[in-house]
Design a protein around this motif. Structure first.
Motif, PDB file in Angstrom:
ATOM      1  N   UNK A   4      -0.920  19.069 -16.002  1.00  0.00           N
ATOM      2  CA  UNK A   4      -1.826  19.365 -17.421  1.00  0.00           C
ATOM      3  C   UNK A   4      -2.141  18.530 -18.253  1.00  0.00           C
ATOM      4  N   UNK A   5      -3.133  18.585 -18.767  1.00  0.00           N
ATOM      5  CA  UNK A   5      -3.535  18.029 -19.972  1.00  0.00           C
ATOM      6  C   UNK A   5      -4.662  18.806 -20.760  1.00  0.00           C
TER       7      UNK A   5
ATOM      8  N   UNK B 231      -9.702  17.140 -25.191  1.00  0.00           N
ATOM      9  CA  UNK B 231      -8.995  17.343 -26.432  1.00  0.00           C
ATOM     10  C   UNK B 231      -7.483  17.775 -25.823  1.00  0.00           C
ATOM     11  N   UNK B 232      -6.651  17.291 -26.641  1.00  0.00           N
ATOM     12  CA  UNK B 232      -4.960  17.545 -26.085  1.00  0.00           C
ATOM     13  C   UNK B 232      -4.226  17.649 -27.352  1.00  0.00           C
ATOM     14  N   UNK B 233      -4.107  18.970 -28.057  1.00  0.00           N
ATOM     15  CA  UNK B 233      -3.215  18.829 -29.137  1.00  0.00           C
ATOM     16  C   UNK B 233      -1.891  19.716 -28.858  1.00  0.00           C
ATOM     17  N   UNK B 234      -1.713  19.884 -27.505  1.00  0.00           N
ATOM     18  CA  UNK B 234      -0.411  20.523 -27.264  1.00  0.00           C
ATOM     19  C   UNK B 234       0.777  19.761 -27.024  1.00  0.00           C
ATOM     20  N   UNK B 235       1.819  20.417 -26.961  1.00  0.00           N
ATOM     21  CA  UNK B 235       3.015  19.583 -26.764  1.00  0.00           C
ATOM     22  C   UNK B 235       3.016  18.866 -25.329  1.00  0.00           C
ATOM     23  N   UNK B 236       3.495  17.669 -25.244  1.00  0.00           N
ATOM     24  CA  UNK B 236       3.580  16.874 -24.025  1.00  0.00           C
ATOM     25  C   UNK B 236       5.048  16.449 -23.591  1.00  0.00           C
TER      26      UNK B 236
ATOM     27  N   UNK C 156       2.134  13.498 -20.341  1.00  0.00           N
ATOM     28  CA  UNK C 156       1.264  14.776 -20.031  1.00  0.00           C
ATOM     29  C   UNK C 156       1.805  16.225 -20.652  1.00  0.00           C
ATOM     30  N   UNK C 157       1.072  17.059 -20.618  1.00  0.00           N
ATOM     31  CA  UNK C 157       1.716  18.237 -21.091  1.00  0.00           C
ATOM     32  C   UNK C 157       2.575  18.910 -20.197  1.00  0.00           C
ATOM     33  N   UNK C 158       2.538  19.033 -18.987  1.00  0.00           N
ATOM     34  CA  UNK C 158       3.471  19.651 -18.068  1.00  0.00           C
ATOM     35  C   UNK C 158       3.274  19.468 -16.462  1.00  0.00           C
ATOM     36  N   UNK C 159       4.052  19.281 -15.675  1.00  0.00           N
ATOM     37  CA  UNK C 159       3.949  19.089 -14.519  1.00  0.00           C
ATOM     38  C   UNK C 159       4.096  20.371 -13.850  1.00  0.00           C
TER      39      UNK C 159
END
Length: 135
Positions: A12-13, A67-72, A94-97
């Motif tokens: 996820x991104x 736009x990606x302001x989430x925790x990576x 990346x945000x998560x696998x």
């Protein structure tokens, strides 16, 4: 008979799902300390040491204009031997696998609007997942 495309790593991104051919992935690690590099391009976060190997860490979201302001939380370390025009180890933050999916060629749709983007197609046999071009 449908030709298999192969295994794709889904991640996820910016809340969206993307995938990359797993053949280009060397390893996946949880986020470690990254040291910034002065005057580096905006997509380069910095470098980190992964088992004695200096790895350049980049924001694929900056390259993809997501736009990606989430925790990576993970770094996808790419296999430099499989990539063209890449010297040394490179990791995507990346945000998560999510998972590894298997797709056949007829599971991936391509539209002309993707021609000038890093998106190679959309996997349609699952919730839509954008396939990134590894070239």
């Amino acid at each position: 008979m449908t030709e298999p495309l192969g295994e794709l790593l889904e991640f996820r991104l910016g809340g969206d799902r993307y995938c990359l051919d797993i053949a280009y992935v060397d390893e996946i690690v949880t986020t470690t300390e990254v040291r910034s590099i002065p005057n580096a391009p905006e997509y380069v976060i910095g470098v980190t040491d992964l088992r004695g190997r200096t790895t350049t860490v980049v924001y694929p979201s900056a390259v993809l204009d997501v736009d990606d302001d989430r925790d990576r939380t993970h770094i996808v370390v790419l296999d430099g031997d499989e990539l063209t025009d890449v010297e040394g180890a490179v990791g995507w933050l990346v945000e998560d696998i999510r998972r590894v999916i298997t797709a056949a060629e007829n599971d991936v749709e391509h539209t002309p609007v993707m021609d000038d983007t890093p998106v190679a197609g959309v996997v349609t046999n699952t919730p839509p997942v954008l396939v990134l071009d590894s070239e």
